[in-house]
Motif scaffolding. Structure first.
Motif, PDB file in Angstrom:
ATOM      1  N   UNK A   1       0.834  -1.205   0.000  1.00  0.00           N
ATOM      2  CA  UNK A   1       0.000   0.000   0.000  1.00  0.00           C
ATOM      3  C   UNK A   1       0.867   1.252   0.000  1.00  0.00           C
ATOM      4  N   UNK A   2       1.866   1.239   0.862  1.00  0.00           N
ATOM      5  CA  UNK A   2       2.730   2.415   0.954  1.00  0.00           C
ATOM      6  C   UNK A   2       3.618   2.539  -0.287  1.00  0.00           C
ATOM      7  N   UNK A   3       4.075   1.408  -0.809  1.00  0.00           N
ATOM      8  CA  UNK A   3       4.899   1.441  -2.019  1.00  0.00           C
ATOM      9  C   UNK A   3       4.098   1.964  -3.202  1.00  0.00           C
ATOM     10  N   UNK A   4       2.850   1.524  -3.318  1.00  0.00           N
ATOM     11  CA  UNK A   4       1.993   2.009  -4.401  1.00  0.00           C
ATOM     12  C   UNK A   4       1.777   3.511  -4.285  1.00  0.00           C
ATOM     13  N   UNK A   5       1.503   3.978  -3.064  1.00  0.00           N
ATOM     14  CA  UNK A   5       1.297   5.409  -2.866  1.00  0.00           C
ATOM     15  C   UNK A   5       2.551   6.196  -3.232  1.00  0.00           C
ATOM     16  N   UNK A   6       3.716   5.643  -2.881  1.00  0.00           N
ATOM     17  CA  UNK A   6       4.973   6.321  -3.198  1.00  0.00           C
ATOM     18  C   UNK A   6       5.183   6.387  -4.709  1.00  0.00           C
ATOM     19  N   UNK A   7       4.887   5.303  -5.397  1.00  0.00           N
ATOM     20  CA  UNK A   7       5.043   5.295  -6.854  1.00  0.00           C
ATOM     21  C   UNK A   7       4.108   6.307  -7.510  1.00  0.00           C
ATOM     22  N   UNK A   8       2.896   6.399  -6.979  1.00  0.00           N
ATOM     23  CA  UNK A   8       1.914   7.304  -7.562  1.00  0.00           C
ATOM     24  C   UNK A   8       2.285   8.763  -7.321  1.00  0.00           C
ATOM     25  N   UNK A   9       2.722   9.100  -6.105  1.00  0.00           N
ATOM     26  CA  UNK A   9       3.007  10.496  -5.780  1.00  0.00           C
ATOM     27  C   UNK A   9       4.341  10.968  -6.341  1.00  0.00           C
ATOM     28  N   UNK A  10       5.314  10.055  -6.427  1.00  0.00           N
ATOM     29  CA  UNK A  10       6.651  10.449  -6.889  1.00  0.00           C
ATOM     30  C   UNK A  10       6.808  10.310  -8.398  1.00  0.00           C
ATOM     31  N   UNK A  11       5.982   9.462  -9.011  1.00  0.00           N
ATOM     32  CA  UNK A  11       6.140   9.192 -10.432  1.00  0.00           C
ATOM     33  C   UNK A  11       7.344   8.328 -10.737  1.00  0.00           C
ATOM     34  N   UNK A  12       7.943   7.732  -9.704  1.00  0.00           N
ATOM     35  CA  UNK A  12       9.136   6.904  -9.875  1.00  0.00           C
ATOM     36  C   UNK A  12       8.808   5.448  -9.598  1.00  0.00           C
ATOM     37  N   UNK A  13       9.687   4.568 -10.069  1.00  0.00           N
ATOM     38  CA  UNK A  13       9.597   3.143  -9.793  1.00  0.00           C
ATOM     39  C   UNK A  13      10.907   2.688  -9.164  1.00  0.00           C
ATOM     40  N   UNK A  14      10.896   1.555  -8.469  1.00  0.00           N
ATOM     41  CA  UNK A  14      12.138   1.072  -7.865  1.00  0.00           C
ATOM     42  C   UNK A  14      13.226   0.871  -8.915  1.00  0.00           C
ATOM     43  N   UNK A  15      14.470   1.022  -8.493  1.00  0.00           N
ATOM     44  CA  UNK A  15      15.553   0.898  -9.472  1.00  0.00           C
ATOM     45  C   UNK A  15      16.220  -0.469  -9.425  1.00  0.00           C
ATOM     46  N   UNK A  16      15.526  -1.472  -8.923  1.00  0.00           N
ATOM     47  CA  UNK A  16      16.009  -2.848  -8.940  1.00  0.00           C
ATOM     48  C   UNK A  16      14.956  -3.753  -9.577  1.00  0.00           C
ATOM     49  N   UNK A  17      15.429  -4.711 -10.357  1.00  0.00           N
ATOM     50  CA  UNK A  17      14.519  -5.628 -11.045  1.00  0.00           C
ATOM     51  C   UNK A  17      13.615  -6.355 -10.057  1.00  0.00           C
ATOM     52  N   UNK A  18      14.195  -6.908  -8.991  1.00  0.00           N
ATOM     53  CA  UNK A  18      13.409  -7.701  -8.041  1.00  0.00           C
ATOM     54  C   UNK A  18      12.357  -6.864  -7.328  1.00  0.00           C
ATOM     55  N   UNK A  19      12.650  -5.601  -7.077  1.00  0.00           N
ATOM     56  CA  UNK A  19      11.671  -4.739  -6.419  1.00  0.00           C
ATOM     57  C   UNK A  19      10.519  -4.418  -7.368  1.00  0.00           C
ATOM     58  N   UNK A  20      10.828  -4.263  -8.640  1.00  0.00           N
ATOM     59  CA  UNK A  20       9.762  -4.025  -9.623  1.00  0.00           C
ATOM     60  C   UNK A  20       8.866  -5.250  -9.763  1.00  0.00           C
ATOM     61  N   UNK A  21       9.458  -6.456  -9.758  1.00  0.00           N
ATOM     62  CA  UNK A  21       8.623  -7.649  -9.881  1.00  0.00           C
ATOM     63  C   UNK A  21       7.796  -7.858  -8.618  1.00  0.00           C
TER      64      UNK A  21
END
Length: 272
Positions: A181-201
């Motif tokens: 939930x918090x990761x999704x909110x962070x992605x939405x507000x920052x417009x960024x995605x994690x910079x590691x393959x495993x974190x994106x999956x």
């Protein structure tokens, strides 16, 4: 770089489908250096995964191990993607893995990594879900745990003001806590995605269980840009088509992207 690694590099330029026949020919051919044969087989197995040819991938793994395992070469120091081929064939093609793992292990000299890994895997099968033994598995849909480590404190700070390394710590902390939930909110507000393959999956799998196919698709496309080969023979990441949960968001567009776009060092060449 040997001939197999050169061919694999060409495939990573986005020519996986076109070069699969050459990889298979190099893997199955009776002549030529044997260490190049297993490298070609490894890349071919990964490509076959992306074409949902799981039984064929397992057959190739079985054949190369039976032929070259007794020679005691570099093949015997490996584990992936050969271990994955047997598991995927059971999970996605209904071909039991246990007996094949035990038979394959018999071809490897005692004390070598591949043989010990195959035996360990056969022992785990009765008690472990097969997807938990495949790469990049996560507790998708599971409970959230408390944030811990360096990223816990950083997660409460203004994300945009963090250094790149500190942002990475935040993503890592959220994944470790399974706090989607918090990761999704962070992605939405920052417009960024994690910079590691495993974190994106990890995030893509959560979107899959949430039924949010478009966001899951976008996260796997972001993961593509963050993948790097484990070894020179490592051609393409397999978890999007091996993990049942990730397969839900591995759309035709994702498959086309992974199979036809440069990836890893070959993508970096184009961005240099």
């Amino acid at each position: 770089m040997n001939a197999a690694e050169q061919l694999i590099s060409q495939a990573r330029h986005g020519q996986f489908g076109a070069l699969l026949p050459e990889l298979l020919e190099m893997a199955k051919g009776p002549g030529g250096p044997r260490d190049q044969a297993w490298e070609a087989a490894a890349a071919a197995i990964q490509t076959l995964f992306w074409q949902d040819r799981f039984a064929e991938a397992a057959d190739l793994a079985e054949a190369i191990i039976a032929q070259d395992g007794p020679l005691g070469g570099e093949l015997c120091d490996q584990d992936v993607p050969f271990r994955h081929a047997f598991l995927a064939a059971e999970l996605h093609a209904g071909v039991p893995a246990g007996p094949r793992l035990l038979t394959a292990a018999e071809h490897i000299p005692a004390g070598r990594n591949l043989g010990e890994d195959l035996l360990w895997l056969a022992e785990q099968l009765p008690d472990q879900p097969k997807e938990a033994l495949l790469p990049n598995h996560a507790d998708w849909g599971g409970p959230t745990k408390p944030l811990t480590g360096a990223g816990a404190e950083l997660a409460d700070r203004e994300y945009r003001e963090l250094a790149t390394a500190d942002k990475q710590l935040v993503w890592q902390a959220l994944a470790k806590a399974n706090d989607f939930r918090r990761a999704h909110a962070l992605a939405e507000t920052s417009g960024e995605t994690p910079d590691r393959f495993a974190l994106c999956t990890w995030m893509a799998g959560w979107y899959a269980v949430e039924g949010d196919i478009p966001r899951g698709e976008r996260m796997l496309l972001a993961a593509h840009a963050r993948w790097w080969p484990y070894m020179k023979w490592d051609a393409i990441p397999a978890s999007p088509v091996l993990q049942p949960t990730l397969r839900l968001v591995t759309t035709d567009h994702v498959r086309e992207h992974y199979l036809t776009r440069p990836i890893g060092p070959e993508a970096a060449e184009g961005n240099a």
